[in-house]
Design an enzyme around this catalytic site. Structure first.
Site, PDB file in Angstrom:
ATOM      1  N   PHE A 197       0.864  -1.186   0.000  1.00 29.03           N
ATOM      2  CA  PHE A 197       0.000   0.000   0.000  1.00 29.03           C
ATOM      3  C   PHE A 197       0.897   1.232   0.000  1.00 29.03           C
ATOM      4  O   PHE A 197       1.656   1.458   0.938  1.00 29.03           O
ATOM      5  CB  PHE A 197      -0.944   0.057   1.202  1.00 29.03           C
ATOM      6  CG  PHE A 197      -1.854   1.264   1.120  1.00 29.03           C
ATOM      7  CD1 PHE A 197      -3.023   1.222   0.391  1.00 29.03           C
ATOM      8  CD2 PHE A 197      -1.498   2.469   1.709  1.00 29.03           C
ATOM      9  CE1 PHE A 197      -3.833   2.345   0.257  1.00 29.03           C
ATOM     10  CE2 PHE A 197      -2.302   3.604   1.585  1.00 29.03           C
ATOM     11  CZ  PHE A 197      -3.479   3.544   0.857  1.00 29.03           C
ATOM     12  N   LYS A 204       2.337  11.087   7.158  1.00 31.52           N
ATOM     13  CA  LYS A 204       1.467  10.857   8.307  1.00 31.52           C
ATOM     14  C   LYS A 204       1.904  11.597   9.577  1.00 31.52           C
ATOM     15  O   LYS A 204       1.686  12.792   9.670  1.00 31.52           O
ATOM     16  CB  LYS A 204       1.312   9.347   8.540  1.00 31.52           C
ATOM     17  CG  LYS A 204       0.524   8.699   7.389  1.00 31.52           C
ATOM     18  CD  LYS A 204      -0.182   7.428   7.745  1.00 31.52           C
ATOM     19  CE  LYS A 204      -1.196   7.084   6.665  1.00 31.52           C
ATOM     20  NZ  LYS A 204      -0.868   5.924   5.856  1.00 31.52           N
ATOM     21  N   ASP A 261       9.211   2.908   2.120  1.00 36.66           N
ATOM     22  CA  ASP A 261       8.019   3.720   2.405  1.00 36.66           C
ATOM     23  C   ASP A 261       7.729   3.565   3.896  1.00 36.66           C
ATOM     24  O   ASP A 261       7.160   2.561   4.334  1.00 36.66           O
ATOM     25  CB  ASP A 261       6.837   3.240   1.557  1.00 36.66           C
ATOM     26  CG  ASP A 261       5.550   4.026   1.855  1.00 36.66           C
ATOM     27  OD1 ASP A 261       5.529   4.775   2.845  1.00 36.66           O
ATOM     28  OD2 ASP A 261       4.575   3.857   1.107  1.00 36.66           O
TER      29      ASP A 261
HETATM   30  C1  LIG Z   1      -1.005   6.082   4.340  1.00 37.93           C
HETATM   31  C2  LIG Z   1       0.091   5.553   3.511  1.00 37.93           C
HETATM   32  C3  LIG Z   1       0.423   6.129   2.267  1.00 37.93           C
HETATM   33  C4  LIG Z   1      -0.385   7.249   1.645  1.00 37.93           C
HETATM   34  O1  LIG Z   1      -0.384   8.416   2.385  1.00 37.93           O
HETATM   35  P1  LIG Z   1      -1.506   9.546   2.074  1.00 37.93           P
HETATM   36  O2  LIG Z   1      -1.105  10.694   2.954  1.00 37.93           O
HETATM   37  O3  LIG Z   1      -2.831   8.946   2.461  1.00 37.93           O
HETATM   38  O4  LIG Z   1      -1.425   9.851   0.632  1.00 37.93           O
HETATM   39  C5  LIG Z   1       1.498   5.614   1.584  1.00 37.93           C
HETATM   40  N1  LIG Z   1       2.208   4.589   2.073  1.00 37.93           N
HETATM   41  C6  LIG Z   1       1.927   4.005   3.254  1.00 37.93           C
HETATM   42  C7  LIG Z   1       2.786   2.895   3.744  1.00 37.93           C
HETATM   43  C8  LIG Z   1       0.842   4.454   4.004  1.00 37.93           C
HETATM   44  O5  LIG Z   1       0.543   3.838   5.148  1.00 37.93           O
END
Ligand SMILES: *Cc1c(COP(=O)(O)O)cnc(C)c1O
Length: 403
Positions: free
Chosen positions: A139, A253, A224
């Site tokens: 994700f 985040k 990520d």
């Molecule tokens: C939440 C998340 C994203 C996307 O972040 P947004 O601010 O919602 O665009 C990307 N990668 C990971 C691992 C996430 O948990």
């Protein structure tokens, strides 16, 4: 009133979420209050974005002071806030340079663009041939390029055609990475622990092994850490559980202190120097208000020892949840305050458990119908964890026993 606000959202909003039926009106620390004044413990933390607690006073003070001074000038000019934020981030995460964006997805897009351009300009990959390797069940956000590299049918359905140049391999299998690499491979992008997939940890040694493989083949190892970073798993970065320093790092985040969208892509001079003025940008990326909040968030993380707190209280929480031992529970797994409780889907729906927890004053949300995520603000206390564990115990005990 509760039903009024629910009806408004349902009537005027796109139905791209399925919220629990609670209308929140106030937040402070680990607590949220609904319209009727009922208090809840937040185990969701807005998908791990609320590490410092709701309306953290230091963050709110930094925000309001800066809001009265200077907010947005765009990157057409310098500000006295962006430089100090980027310097702090580069020092903390041991990277040369950082590129500020807003949402996580934008920072992921930035990483993809950087990796491709690096492949063409530095590695020498032939034009239009660069490949990026990603993992099954990843994700990384919701843009078209990003859902194009997802393996989740629902995230993709109806949104094609997608950009080419991505390869998918199983998560947790380093041999599959080595086999997938070609002379055109620019980068391997992964989550050091898969969050949205259901709090899935790769086998021990996987991150280190993959980082070595990437180094041998001149492939960028890009982590990520939008969800797993900033102490969530009990280390500053989840990669540090295996002493890996990624070539590219994506943060978001919690970096915005749970107040603003603030994201970063960090990397080496070699990678970041592929960007020339005009190559990439964002109107709001790195604005003075966002930079102020981001810098204060990083300082808070250090000064309040939240990384160590996550490790210690996470271990306590995990052990307590494991002791519940209901036949409805398939597995409880976690690192730091990043815990997934997986139920047997044929016996109970995770959403049903979340609805029952809500009645008990605990807000948690299921992912993929089977895993309930426990990722409270890192400022949570042991006593508050005890309250959550008691409630979880009661909810599981409320089901007729099934053998
Ligand atoms: C939440 C998340 C994203 C996307 O972040 P947004 O601010 O919602 O665009 C990307 N990668 C990971 C691992 C996430 O948990």
């Amino acid at each position: 009133m509760t039903s009024h606000f629910i009806e408004l959202e349902e009537r005027y909003g796109a139905h791209n979420y399925h919220p629990l039926p609670v209308v929140l009106a106030r937040g402070e620390g680990v607590y949220l209050w609904d319209l009727d004044g009922k208090r809840y413990l937040d185990m969701m933390s807005a998908y791990s974005a609320i590490s410092f607690g709701h309306s953290n006073p230091r963050l709110v003070r930094a925000l309001t002071q800066q809001a009265n001074q200077l907010n947005l000038v765009s990157r057409a000019f310098y500000s006295d806030k962006l430089g100090p934020f980027l310097e702090k981030a580069c020092e903390m995460f041991e990277q040369d340079r950082a590129l500020p964006m807003n949402t996580g997805a934008e920072a992921v897009e930035t990483a993809l663009k950087a990796a491709r351009k690096w492949a063409y300009k530095v590695k020498g990959v032939a034009p239009e041939q660069a490949e990026i390797i990603v993992c099954q069940n990843n994700f990384h956000g919701r843009t078209i390029a990003i859902v194009g590299m997802s393996t989740e049918a629902q995230y993709r359905d109806g949104f094609g055609p997608f950009p080419a140049g991505f390869k998918t391999i199983p998560y947790g299998d380093a041999a599959a990475l080595e086999a997938a690499i070609t002379q055109n491979t620019a980068a391997f992008l992964l989550e050091p622990c898969q969050g949205e997939a259901g709090i899935i940890f790769p086998p021990a040694g996987y991150l280190q092994h993959c980082a070595e493989i990437c180094q041998q083949h001149n492939v960028l190892f890009i982590a990520d850490e939008i969800q797993t970073g900033l102490g969530r798993t009990g280390k500053l970065l989840a990669c540090q559980h295996e002493n890996v320093r990624p070539d590219g790092l994506i943060l978001g985040k919690a970096l915005g202190g749970g107040i603003l969208p603030v994201s970063l892509f960090l990397s080496s001079n070699e990678v970041m120097n592929v960007f020339q003025p005009g190559d990439h940008g964002s109107t709001f990326g790195g604005n003075a208000l966002a930079a102020t909040v981001g810098l204060e968030a990083l300082r808070l993380l250090e000064q309040q020892g939240l990384v160590e707190r996550s490790a210690k209280l996470g271990a306590y929480f995990l052990a307590a949840l494991k002791r519940i031992g209901s036949p409805l529970i398939k597995e409880v797994r976690g690192k730091g305050l990043f815990i997934g409780l997986e139920v047997h889907p044929e016996k109970v729906a995770a959403r049903d458990i979340c609805l029952k927890l809500m009645k008990q004053g605990i807000l948690a949300k299921d992912t993929h119908h089977t895993v309930i995520r426990f990722a409270p603000p890192l400022i949570i206390t042991q006593e508050q964890i005890d309250v959550v564990v008691e409630a979880v115990k009661e909810v599981f005990a409320s089901y007729p026993s099934i053998e």
